[in-house]
Design an enzyme around this catalytic site. Structure first.
Site, PDB file in Angstrom:
ATOM      1  N   GLY A 118       0.810  -1.223   0.000  1.00  0.00           N
ATOM      2  CA  GLY A 118       0.000   0.000   0.000  1.00  0.00           C
ATOM      3  C   GLY A 118       0.839   1.267   0.000  1.00  0.00           C
ATOM      4  O   GLY A 118       0.300   2.367  -0.125  1.00  0.00           O
ATOM      5  N   GLY A 119       2.159   1.136   0.209  1.00  0.00           N
ATOM      6  CA  GLY A 119       3.044   2.299   0.156  1.00  0.00           C
ATOM      7  C   GLY A 119       2.933   3.242   1.339  1.00  0.00           C
ATOM      8  O   GLY A 119       3.374   4.381   1.265  1.00  0.00           O
ATOM      9  N   CYS A 182      -6.965   3.545   8.810  1.00  0.00           N
ATOM     10  CA  CYS A 182      -6.873   4.294   7.552  1.00  0.00           C
ATOM     11  C   CYS A 182      -7.173   3.345   6.388  1.00  0.00           C
ATOM     12  O   CYS A 182      -6.474   2.346   6.210  1.00  0.00           O
ATOM     13  CB  CYS A 182      -5.480   4.880   7.410  1.00  0.00           C
ATOM     14  SG  CYS A 182      -5.202   5.573   5.791  1.00  0.00           S
ATOM     15  N   GLY A 189       2.125  -4.653   4.141  1.00  0.00           N
ATOM     16  CA  GLY A 189       2.970  -4.071   5.176  1.00  0.00           C
ATOM     17  C   GLY A 189       2.287  -4.077   6.525  1.00  0.00           C
ATOM     18  O   GLY A 189       2.890  -4.422   7.541  1.00  0.00           O
ATOM     19  N   HIS A 190       1.013  -3.725   6.533  1.00  0.00           N
ATOM     20  CA  HIS A 190       0.281  -3.568   7.798  1.00  0.00           C
ATOM     21  C   HIS A 190       0.196  -4.885   8.562  1.00  0.00           C
ATOM     22  O   HIS A 190       0.505  -4.959   9.752  1.00  0.00           O
ATOM     23  CB  HIS A 190      -1.125  -3.057   7.479  1.00  0.00           C
ATOM     24  CG  HIS A 190      -1.983  -2.779   8.672  1.00  0.00           C
ATOM     25  ND1 HIS A 190      -1.722  -1.757   9.552  1.00  0.00           N
ATOM     26  CD2 HIS A 190      -3.106  -3.388   9.127  1.00  0.00           C
ATOM     27  CE1 HIS A 190      -2.646  -1.753  10.500  1.00  0.00           C
ATOM     28  NE2 HIS A 190      -3.497  -2.730  10.270  1.00  0.00           N
ATOM     29  N   TYR A 478       7.354   0.939  17.543  1.00  0.00           N
ATOM     30  CA  TYR A 478       6.423   0.076  16.789  1.00  0.00           C
ATOM     31  C   TYR A 478       6.883   0.010  15.336  1.00  0.00           C
ATOM     32  O   TYR A 478       7.001   1.038  14.667  1.00  0.00           O
ATOM     33  CB  TYR A 478       5.014   0.674  16.901  1.00  0.00           C
ATOM     34  CG  TYR A 478       3.939  -0.036  16.094  1.00  0.00           C
ATOM     35  CD1 TYR A 478       3.892  -1.423  16.008  1.00  0.00           C
ATOM     36  CD2 TYR A 478       2.947   0.695  15.445  1.00  0.00           C
ATOM     37  CE1 TYR A 478       2.890  -2.056  15.285  1.00  0.00           C
ATOM     38  CE2 TYR A 478       1.939   0.063  14.727  1.00  0.00           C
ATOM     39  CZ  TYR A 478       1.923  -1.315  14.649  1.00  0.00           C
ATOM     40  OH  TYR A 478       0.935  -1.947  13.933  1.00  0.00           O
ATOM     41  N   ASN A 480       5.492  -0.738  12.599  1.00  0.00           N
ATOM     42  CA  ASN A 480       4.651  -0.123  11.572  1.00  0.00           C
ATOM     43  C   ASN A 480       4.637   1.405  11.647  1.00  0.00           C
ATOM     44  O   ASN A 480       4.081   2.046  10.759  1.00  0.00           O
ATOM     45  CB  ASN A 480       3.219  -0.662  11.655  1.00  0.00           C
ATOM     46  CG  ASN A 480       3.026  -1.862  10.741  1.00  0.00           C
ATOM     47  OD1 ASN A 480       3.852  -2.125   9.869  1.00  0.00           O
ATOM     48  ND2 ASN A 480       1.937  -2.585  10.932  1.00  0.00           N
ATOM     49  N   TYR A 481       5.232   1.964  12.709  1.00  0.00           N
ATOM     50  CA  TYR A 481       5.457   3.416  12.721  1.00  0.00           C
ATOM     51  C   TYR A 481       6.936   3.629  12.378  1.00  0.00           C
ATOM     52  O   TYR A 481       7.719   4.142  13.172  1.00  0.00           O
ATOM     53  CB  TYR A 481       5.104   4.026  14.082  1.00  0.00           C
ATOM     54  CG  TYR A 481       3.621   4.067  14.393  1.00  0.00           C
ATOM     55  CD1 TYR A 481       2.669   3.766  13.415  1.00  0.00           C
ATOM     56  CD2 TYR A 481       3.158   4.428  15.649  1.00  0.00           C
ATOM     57  CE1 TYR A 481       1.311   3.804  13.696  1.00  0.00           C
ATOM     58  CE2 TYR A 481       1.792   4.482  15.936  1.00  0.00           C
ATOM     59  CZ  TYR A 481       0.883   4.156  14.946  1.00  0.00           C
ATOM     60  OH  TYR A 481      -0.468   4.198  15.236  1.00  0.00           O
TER      61      TYR A 481
HETATM   62  P1  FDA Z   1       4.277  -0.394   2.288  1.00  0.00           P
HETATM   63  O1  FDA Z   1       3.918  -0.956   0.982  1.00  0.00           O
HETATM   64  O2  FDA Z   1       4.973   0.933   2.290  1.00  0.00           O
HETATM   65  O3  FDA Z   1       5.107  -1.450   3.104  1.00  0.00           O
HETATM   66  C1  FDA Z   1       5.581  -1.228   4.423  1.00  0.00           C
HETATM   67  C2  FDA Z   1       6.729  -2.199   4.709  1.00  0.00           C
HETATM   68  O4  FDA Z   1       6.292  -3.536   4.549  1.00  0.00           O
HETATM   69  C3  FDA Z   1       7.910  -2.038   3.756  1.00  0.00           C
HETATM   70  O5  FDA Z   1       9.095  -2.364   4.445  1.00  0.00           O
HETATM   71  C4  FDA Z   1       7.634  -3.071   2.704  1.00  0.00           C
HETATM   72  O6  FDA Z   1       8.781  -3.498   1.993  1.00  0.00           O
HETATM   73  C5  FDA Z   1       7.020  -4.203   3.500  1.00  0.00           C
HETATM   74  N1  FDA Z   1       6.050  -4.923   2.693  1.00  0.00           N
HETATM   75  C6  FDA Z   1       4.959  -4.384   2.084  1.00  0.00           C
HETATM   76  N2  FDA Z   1       4.287  -5.350   1.452  1.00  0.00           N
HETATM   77  C7  FDA Z   1       4.951  -6.499   1.645  1.00  0.00           C
HETATM   78  C8  FDA Z   1       4.738  -7.832   1.218  1.00  0.00           C
HETATM   79  N3  FDA Z   1       3.692  -8.141   0.468  1.00  0.00           N
HETATM   80  N4  FDA Z   1       5.631  -8.771   1.571  1.00  0.00           N
HETATM   81  C9  FDA Z   1       6.693  -8.456   2.332  1.00  0.00           C
HETATM   82  N5  FDA Z   1       6.952  -7.211   2.771  1.00  0.00           N
HETATM   83  C10 FDA Z   1       6.087  -6.232   2.437  1.00  0.00           C
HETATM   84  N6  FDA Z   1      -0.660   1.123  11.443  1.00  0.00           N
HETATM   85  C11 FDA Z   1      -1.433   0.497  12.341  1.00  0.00           C
HETATM   86  O7  FDA Z   1      -1.033  -0.522  12.898  1.00  0.00           O
HETATM   87  N7  FDA Z   1      -2.690   0.975  12.611  1.00  0.00           N
HETATM   88  C12 FDA Z   1      -3.192   2.064  12.008  1.00  0.00           C
HETATM   89  O8  FDA Z   1      -4.324   2.466  12.273  1.00  0.00           O
HETATM   90  C13 FDA Z   1      -2.392   2.733  11.038  1.00  0.00           C
HETATM   91  N8  FDA Z   1      -2.823   3.829  10.377  1.00  0.00           N
HETATM   92  C14 FDA Z   1      -2.052   4.423   9.415  1.00  0.00           C
HETATM   93  C15 FDA Z   1      -2.518   5.530   8.706  1.00  0.00           C
HETATM   94  C16 FDA Z   1      -1.725   6.120   7.738  1.00  0.00           C
HETATM   95  C17 FDA Z   1      -2.266   7.309   6.976  1.00  0.00           C
HETATM   96  C18 FDA Z   1      -0.442   5.622   7.470  1.00  0.00           C
HETATM   97  C19 FDA Z   1       0.433   6.282   6.438  1.00  0.00           C
HETATM   98  C20 FDA Z   1       0.027   4.519   8.165  1.00  0.00           C
HETATM   99  C21 FDA Z   1      -0.754   3.912   9.141  1.00  0.00           C
HETATM  100  N9  FDA Z   1      -0.304   2.817   9.855  1.00  0.00           N
HETATM  101  C22 FDA Z   1      -1.108   2.222  10.783  1.00  0.00           C
HETATM  102  C23 FDA Z   1       1.024   2.269   9.606  1.00  0.00           C
HETATM  103  C24 FDA Z   1       0.927   1.114   8.619  1.00  0.00           C
HETATM  104  O9  FDA Z   1       0.426  -0.032   9.264  1.00  0.00           O
HETATM  105  C25 FDA Z   1       2.322   0.785   8.086  1.00  0.00           C
HETATM  106  O10 FDA Z   1       2.860   1.897   7.461  1.00  0.00           O
HETATM  107  C26 FDA Z   1       2.266  -0.413   7.153  1.00  0.00           C
HETATM  108  O11 FDA Z   1       3.535  -0.975   7.049  1.00  0.00           O
HETATM  109  C27 FDA Z   1       1.753  -0.007   5.801  1.00  0.00           C
HETATM  110  O12 FDA Z   1       1.618  -1.101   4.947  1.00  0.00           O
HETATM  111  P2  FDA Z   1       1.607  -0.828   3.382  1.00  0.00           P
HETATM  112  O13 FDA Z   1       1.525  -2.124   2.707  1.00  0.00           O
HETATM  113  O14 FDA Z   1       0.616   0.211   3.066  1.00  0.00           O
HETATM  114  O15 FDA Z   1       3.014  -0.134   3.203  1.00  0.00           O
END
Ligand code: FDA
Length: 570
Positions: A118-119, A182, A189-190, A478, A480-481
């Site tokens: 999700g970036g 969110c 990632g989450h 944390y 994820n932060y």
């Molecule tokens: P992204 O794609 O950026 O990946 C995050 C990390 O995980 C990177 O290191 C990536 O390489 C790795 N990764 C991603 N996909 C993978 C895969 N398929 N296999 C292996 N590795 C992978 N957290 C929380 O716990 N509760 C909350 O309520 C929120 N709210 C929130 C709101 C907003 C606006 C943001 C920007 C962030 C949050 N977060 C959060 C934090 C969120 O959980 C954290 O940023 C996650 O890692 C996001 O996952 P994405 O896949 O979107 O990120």
């Protein structure tokens, strides 16, 4: 800041024997065109797909769609500038076999392999690197299938939380899922980084609800829980997927939610008693009925030209308004909650409300399918954990410090309830017994480097100010932060030591088990980022059982590599 030291091809490649000279494999010296050509050829061969077709999912910098594909999932505008490092190639797989092939075809190349779902990584680690890199973008792998009979769902890495909630809502009004608030956050990632949301006190972390998972390992194999084994399944249940492989998705257990829930938002300024309210909240938020999650936001604001602090409680109660009003009249009278502050709605509508949709009961649920591509503001986050209540005098000094700094805000997320029932080593996430988590939060609109420097500095200063009030030895954080200020890894000879710095803050004692698993499943450290789990230094690998199976693969440039692979620990 990310470091800029050059990486060596052999760094971290334990027991690796190359049958061709290093230069043959040192692909960053190749032109981007030849990297693209050889990668495409390899992908085409491995997936048995004509190059013209596979080219549709591989984007070089020369591709007219490259910029929009890259920017679509940049969720922090701090890393969306002309000077932000850009990937040589972005791959957007449409199937598991594309993911496997992408891993196998990238392995012989000396590019960092970034995985993005999700970036939302707060420090952009899924899409930036100061070394030559590829991005594997999973946003096309977004199936969510809900099984009502056994109250489970398979959710793919590229799905967003909004899509997950929507697909559950389509089938059931009394099932929910305890994940983040969110809707554009990605599953990959989450979930792999533990995840939590506003039902954490009732149901624990998102990772506490995993039943199965699918991932692609360093050998390109697609593994489910049985095939990967309990150690690796444990590791990707909170240890961050990016250190171990490419997570394709998780099978999760859904949770029961009542037909009616209650939300409320109540603000108090310093002059109206915010100090007492915040101080008392610490004794109530983490201990009250586990159906109640009261998040506390603390922000500097200006009122009548005077700088002050606003404390806001934003809450979800899994029950009726009358009940939560009478509960808080007894436990937290300082909040002065009234029935008119509360709104009753369904659980799904509460997810819309938490996404700042004031008219949640009138909002079309389909808004959760909107991915809001390429939209974000610059920001910075940091985290801490609090184990004992901060004294009232500490709250006063904190408020004064925040007024002095001017912009940075704090979010207190209460623990307790179900969280404290679960052992600290049940998943890699160790902070189960903390009272609450602090998120340091600052976003801005201006694109001035000077202002940005100032805001980043505010985050550091406040984090430092909090030292006496938060967890110690190690100070917690944390995953994820994401916060690169607490340490980064250059994956050179000090990789283990560098990894220990941030690794102990994120994982406490669980770091040791994560390192052993990492060493067993990815001894060559192919899956790495600035804060990934390091492998054990070779001298310390005595506790790891080496099965010694020789593995052979062909590089995109025709190079053949033979590596001894560690198959299992313990
Ligand atoms: P992204 O794609 O950026 O990946 C995050 C990390 O995980 C990177 O290191 C990536 O390489 C790795 N990764 C991603 N996909 C993978 C895969 N398929 N296999 C292996 N590795 C992978 N957290 C929380 O716990 N509760 C909350 O309520 C929120 N709210 C929130 C709101 C907003 C606006 C943001 C920007 C962030 C949050 N977060 C959060 C934090 C969120 O959980 C954290 O940023 C996650 O890692 C996001 O996952 P994405 O896949 O979107 O990120």
């Amino acid at each position: 800041m990310l470091t800029t030291r050059p990486t060596s091809l052999c760094v971290g490649f334990f027991l690796l024997f190359l049958s061709l000279p290093l230069s043959t494999l040192s692909q960053p010296s190749m032109s981007s065109d030849s990297v693209y050509d050889s990668f495409l050829k390899c992908l085409s061969e491995k997936t048995k797909t004509p190059q013209s077709q596979i080219a549709k999912i591989v984007f070089s910098q020369a591709n007219p769609s490259y910029t929009s594909v890259l920017r679509a999932y940049i969720r922090n505008a701090r890393f969306n500038t002309s000077s932000t490092p850009k990937p040589t190639i972005i791959v957007t797989p449409l199937s598991e076999s594309h993911v496997s092939a992408a891993v196998l075809c990238s392995k012989p190349l000396d590019f960092v392999f970034k995985i993005r779902s999700g970036g939302h990584d707060y420090d952009g680690l899924s899409y930036i690197s100061d070394k030559p890199f590829f991005i594997l973008d999973l946003s096309n792998l977004r199936d969510v299938s809900v099984d009502l009979a056994d109250q489970t769902a398979w959710i793919s890495a590229g799905a967003t939380l909004g899509e997950v909630y929507y697909r559950i809502w389509e089938k059931s009004k009394t099932l929910g899922f305890p994940a983040g608030v969110c809707p554009t956050v990605g599953v990959g990632g989450h979930l792999s980084g533990a995840g939590y949301g506003n039902m954490l006190r009732k149901f624990g972390l998102t990772a506490d609800h995993f039943i199965d998972a699918k991932m692609v390992d360093v050998n390109g194999a697609v593994l489910d829980r049985k095939a990967m084994g309990e150690d690796l399944f444990w590791a990707i249940s909170g240890g961050g997927g990016g250190s171990f492989g490419v997570v394709l998705g998780y099978k999760v257990k859904l949770v029961p939610v009542p037909a009616t829930v209650t939300v409320f938002r109540v603000e108090q300024l310093m002059a109206a008693g915010a100090v007492d309210m915040v101080h008392k909240w610490q004794f109530v938020g983490p201990k009250t009925d586990k159906n109640l999650f009261m998040r506390m936001l603390i922000q500097p604001v200006t009122r009548n030209k005077v700088k002050t602090i606003r404390a806001t409680v934003v809450a979800l109660y899994l029950g009726k308004a009358d009940d939560v009003v009478s509960l808080l009249a007894k436990e937290l009278p300082e909040l002065a909650l009234k029935k008119e502050n509360c709104t009753e709605m369904t659980w799904f509508q509460s997810a819309l409300w938490w996404d700042n949709r004031v008219n949640a009961t009138q909002t079309d649920p389909k808004v959760f399918l909107d991915r809001n591509l390429d939209s974000s503001s610059p920001g910075k986050r940091k985290s801490d954990y609090v184990a004992t209540e901060i004294p009232r005098s500490g709250i006063v000094s904190l408020f004064n410090k925040m007024i002095e700094l001017g912009k940075i805000g704090l979010v207190f997320n209460p623990y307790g309830g179900r969280m404290a029932d679960i052992a600290e080593d049940a998943t890699p996430f160790p902070h189960r017994n903390m009272l609450f988590k602090i998120q340091y939060s600052v976003n801005w609109k201006e694109s001035s480097p000077e202002l940005e420097k100032g805001y980043l500095n505010q985050a550091k200063v406040l984090h430092s100010f909090m030292t006496g009030f938060v967890s110690k030895n190690p100070r917690g954080a944390y995953l994820n932060y994401r916060d690169v200020d607490i340490g980064v890894n250059d994956h050179g000879e000090n990789s283990y030591k560098e990894g220990e710095v941030y690794g102990r803050m994120y994982f406490g004692k669980n770091f040791d088990r994560l390192v052993k698993i990492k060493t067993a499943v990815d001894p060559g450290n192919f899956f790495r980022n600035e804060q990934s789990i390091p492998t054990l230094p070779i001298a310390k690998r005595t506790g790891v059982t080496e099965r010694g199976t020789a593995k052979r693969w062909s590089g995109a440039g025709g190079a053949t590599i033979v590596a001894s692979v560690l198959l299992h620990v313990f």
